[in-house]
Design an enzyme around this catalytic site. Structure first.
Site, PDB file in Angstrom:
ATOM      1  N   SER A 117       0.815  -1.220   0.000  1.00  0.00           N
ATOM      2  CA  SER A 117       0.000   0.000   0.000  1.00  0.00           C
ATOM      3  C   SER A 117       0.850   1.272   0.000  1.00  0.00           C
ATOM      4  O   SER A 117       1.949   1.303   0.567  1.00  0.00           O
ATOM      5  CB  SER A 117      -0.885  -0.012   1.252  1.00  0.00           C
ATOM      6  N   GLN A 138       0.844  -0.382  -4.755  1.00  0.00           N
ATOM      7  CA  GLN A 138      -0.518   0.177  -4.851  1.00  0.00           C
ATOM      8  C   GLN A 138      -0.470   1.677  -4.628  1.00  0.00           C
ATOM      9  O   GLN A 138       0.103   2.149  -3.646  1.00  0.00           O
ATOM     10  CB  GLN A 138      -1.428  -0.495  -3.813  1.00  0.00           C
ATOM     11  N   LYS A 253      -7.798  -0.905  -9.335  1.00  0.00           N
ATOM     12  CA  LYS A 253      -8.452  -1.598  -8.209  1.00  0.00           C
ATOM     13  C   LYS A 253      -9.665  -0.814  -7.701  1.00  0.00           C
ATOM     14  O   LYS A 253      -9.603   0.398  -7.527  1.00  0.00           O
ATOM     15  CB  LYS A 253      -7.451  -1.766  -7.054  1.00  0.00           C
ATOM     16  N   HIS A 277     -13.538  -2.793  -1.676  1.00  0.00           N
ATOM     17  CA  HIS A 277     -12.682  -2.365  -0.559  1.00  0.00           C
ATOM     18  C   HIS A 277     -13.109  -3.057   0.741  1.00  0.00           C
ATOM     19  O   HIS A 277     -13.005  -2.498   1.830  1.00  0.00           O
ATOM     20  CB  HIS A 277     -12.775  -0.838  -0.401  1.00  0.00           C
ATOM     21  N   ARG A 280     -15.568  -1.202   3.072  1.00  0.00           N
ATOM     22  CA  ARG A 280     -15.070  -0.117   3.925  1.00  0.00           C
ATOM     23  C   ARG A 280     -15.428   1.261   3.371  1.00  0.00           C
ATOM     24  O   ARG A 280     -15.176   2.268   4.020  1.00  0.00           O
ATOM     25  CB  ARG A 280     -13.547  -0.235   4.093  1.00  0.00           C
ATOM     26  N   ARG A 312     -12.847 -15.755   2.412  1.00  0.00           N
ATOM     27  CA  ARG A 312     -12.480 -16.238   3.747  1.00  0.00           C
ATOM     28  C   ARG A 312     -11.968 -17.673   3.773  1.00  0.00           C
ATOM     29  O   ARG A 312     -11.592 -18.176   4.837  1.00  0.00           O
ATOM     30  CB  ARG A 312     -13.693 -16.139   4.702  1.00  0.00           C
TER      31      ARG A 312
HETATM   32  C1  LIG Z   1      -6.831  -2.600   7.458  1.00  0.00           C
HETATM   33  C2  LIG Z   1      -7.050  -2.429   5.981  1.00  0.00           C
HETATM   34  C3  LIG Z   1      -6.312  -1.495   5.296  1.00  0.00           C
HETATM   35  C4  LIG Z   1      -6.498  -1.335   3.926  1.00  0.00           C
HETATM   36  N1  LIG Z   1      -5.715  -0.458   3.231  1.00  0.00           N
HETATM   37  C5  LIG Z   1      -5.817  -0.394   1.888  1.00  0.00           C
HETATM   38  C6  LIG Z   1      -4.917   0.402   1.146  1.00  0.00           C
HETATM   39  O1  LIG Z   1      -4.034   1.052   1.703  1.00  0.00           O
HETATM   40  N2  LIG Z   1      -5.053   0.422  -0.193  1.00  0.00           N
HETATM   41  C7  LIG Z   1      -6.029  -0.291  -0.865  1.00  0.00           C
HETATM   42  O2  LIG Z   1      -6.111  -0.267  -2.094  1.00  0.00           O
HETATM   43  N3  LIG Z   1      -6.886  -1.073  -0.173  1.00  0.00           N
HETATM   44  C8  LIG Z   1      -6.792  -1.142   1.173  1.00  0.00           C
HETATM   45  N4  LIG Z   1      -7.630  -1.971   1.867  1.00  0.00           N
HETATM   46  C9  LIG Z   1      -8.609  -2.799   1.139  1.00  0.00           C
HETATM   47  C10 LIG Z   1      -7.985  -4.150   0.762  1.00  0.00           C
HETATM   48  O3  LIG Z   1      -7.003  -4.003  -0.222  1.00  0.00           O
HETATM   49  C11 LIG Z   1      -9.037  -5.122   0.221  1.00  0.00           C
HETATM   50  O4  LIG Z   1      -9.676  -4.546  -0.895  1.00  0.00           O
HETATM   51  C12 LIG Z   1     -10.088  -5.550   1.225  1.00  0.00           C
HETATM   52  O5  LIG Z   1      -9.532  -5.708   2.500  1.00  0.00           O
HETATM   53  C13 LIG Z   1     -10.702  -6.870   0.770  1.00  0.00           C
HETATM   54  O6  LIG Z   1     -11.731  -7.273   1.603  1.00  0.00           O
HETATM   55  P1  LIG Z   1     -11.560  -8.373   2.773  1.00  0.00           P
HETATM   56  O7  LIG Z   1     -10.893  -7.654   3.893  1.00  0.00           O
HETATM   57  O8  LIG Z   1     -12.971  -8.740   3.040  1.00  0.00           O
HETATM   58  O9  LIG Z   1     -10.717  -9.498   2.236  1.00  0.00           O
HETATM   59  C14 LIG Z   1      -7.483  -2.120   3.245  1.00  0.00           C
HETATM   60  C15 LIG Z   1      -8.225  -3.042   3.970  1.00  0.00           C
HETATM   61  C16 LIG Z   1      -8.019  -3.211   5.321  1.00  0.00           C
HETATM   62  C17 LIG Z   1      -8.837  -4.254   6.045  1.00  0.00           C
END
Ligand SMILES: Cc1cc2nc3c(=O)[nH]c(=O)nc-3n(C[C@H](O)[C@H](O)[C@H](O)COP(=O)(O)O)c2cc1C
Length: 398
Positions: A117, A138, A253, A277, A280, A312
């Site tokens: 990241s 990323q 992405k 994401h 989120r 998962r």
């Molecule tokens: C703690 C955390 C930090 C994340 N930070 C980034 C990030 O910096 N850049 C990004 O593209 N996605 C980020 N994501 C999203 C993840 O790349 C990913 O898309 C997502 O966690 C997938 O879903 P899952 O947690 O259900 O597997 C983050 C996710 C989490 C849980």
């Protein structure tokens, strides 16, 4: 067993992502656990990602020769031993002080990609050194834009061959868990946080020894990391410019619309990463796995697609491949495995995913992961035996 006797601290083995999550919840301060686990809004979208996977069924097939099986796959001209990898996540070192290094080591060991990241807690140059064949950089386009361009330049100069532009975060959404716990990137410590840290002494001591993790690729003077700054500079014009500048693999992405996917494909982007994401960003978003077949249909059978959000288990990985993904990534389960057991925790999770993916393949009659396709969806879901004894033309299904 330990949990039944009230000795849950003895429960340390990770056989699945739920084990990792349960142990991490116990070992990490609530503020850290909540940051990792939290989704936006009421967390409906985050939970839907998982329940949508549960609703998909695969068809067991019998009497087939399924030995030996291979999970090896080629993605964007690179060969990987498994069809899954580590999604880019910021600040991983908050779950374990050596998280970035551990992930890099496991990525090399299991020959899988590692998303690094923009907000990582290690220098992009260091991670490239630890995992040159595996690390994908990323990019978030945070202001000032010159800093984002400098990151691209640094990634190019140090040797990265894959750049992932995240486009689903024009503005970071509110996460209620973070607001309630007082989570902030610079770790402001008030009485609530103090008690939280004091009641998780193993984590706190490790962090005290290692020093507070921060976004390592941002200078503390000048371009400071402002998590809440708009990231909307990543627009169509920027993508076109980036395509011109970046000579290697470019992945976009955070795509969840088939018309966006078609436009991105036309711009000469090498692969699309279907993701919401992990729920989120928008609570009302459709599940990533439900969107995937639409995007596959929009971009055609050959175009490289990755997906994440809600994966998962090994069987979830298989379902995503069956529904049109060429590659699958995991987010939270990786963080939880690190928080639960460091290097051993992460490797235990990866082994479990590999094992379940392989046995899942055997159950549905697959010898090679590249042969995953919608034909392996459960017959109960795709045609009525009373209507036809013939298996239908599945090309029409997707
Ligand atoms: C703690 C955390 C930090 C994340 N930070 C980034 C990030 O910096 N850049 C990004 O593209 N996605 C980020 N994501 C999203 C993840 O790349 C990913 O898309 C997502 O966690 C997938 O879903 P899952 O947690 O259900 O597997 C983050 C996710 C989490 C849980």
């Amino acid at each position: 067993m330990g949990a039944q006797l009230g000795l849950d601290f003895l429960d340390t083995a990770i056989y699945c992502s739920e084990d990792a999550k349960r142990i991490a919840k116990r070992r990490l301060p609530n503020i850290i656990y909540g940051f990792v686990e939290g989704g936006t809004g009421r967390e409906v979208g985050m939970n839907r990602n998982i329940s949508a996977f549960d609703n998909i069924k695969l068809q067991p097939r019998v009497l087939k020769s399924v030995d030996p099986r291979t999970m090896r796959t080629t993605f964007l001209n690179q060969s990987f031993d498994v069809p899954f990898g580590i999604a880019p996540m910021g600040m991983c070192n908050i779950v374990h002080p050596k998280a970035d290094q551990i992930m890099a080591k496991s990525a090399v060991k299991y020959k899988m990609p590692l998303g690094l990241s923009t907000a990582a807690s290690s220098l992009l140059e260091d991670v490239y050194e630890w995992a040159p064949e595996n690390a994908w950089f990323q990019l978030y386009v945070l202001p000032p834009i010159e800093h984002a361009m400098a990151l691209v330049e640094r990634a190019k100069n140090c040797g990265y061959k894959t750049l992932v532009l995240t486009v689903d975060t024009p503005q970071v959404s509110r996460r209620i868990r973070d607001l309630r716990s007082g989570f902030s990137v610079d770790f402001k410590i008030g009485p609530r946080q103090f008690i939280d840290f004091a009641t998780h002494p193993a984590w706190s001591l490790r962090m005290l020894r290692a020093g507070r993790p921060g976004p390592a690729n941002f200078p503390t003077d000048g371009a400071q990391f402002d998590r809440n700054a708009s990231r909307a500079l990543a627009n169509w014009a920027f993508l076109e410019k980036l395509r011109g500048l970046w000579p290697h693999n470019l992945i976009v992405k955070g795509v969840t619309s088939f018309s966006d996917a078609q436009r991105i494909q036309k711009l000469g982007v090498d692969a699309i990463y279907v993701s919401n994401h992990g729920g989120r960003q928008l609570d009302s978003v459709p599940a990533s796995i439900d969107i995937l077949p639409y995007i596959r249909r929009a971009v055609g059978p050959e175009y490289p697609l990755i997906m994440d959000s809600g994966v998962r288990s090994g069987e979830d990985i298989l379902k995503a491949l069956v529904l049109g993904a060429n590659f699958v990534m995991l987010g939270r389960p990786i963080m939880f495995a690190l928080g639960a057991g460091g290097a051993h925790g992460l490797d235990s999770l990866i082994e479990a995913l590999k094992y379940d993916l392989s046995t899942g393949m055997a159950q549905i009659g697959l010898k090679a992961i590249a042969d995953a396709c919608p034909k392996q969806l459960a017959e109960t879901d795709i045609f009525l035996p009373s209507v036809s004894q013939e298996r239908p033309d599945f090309k029409g299904y997707l």
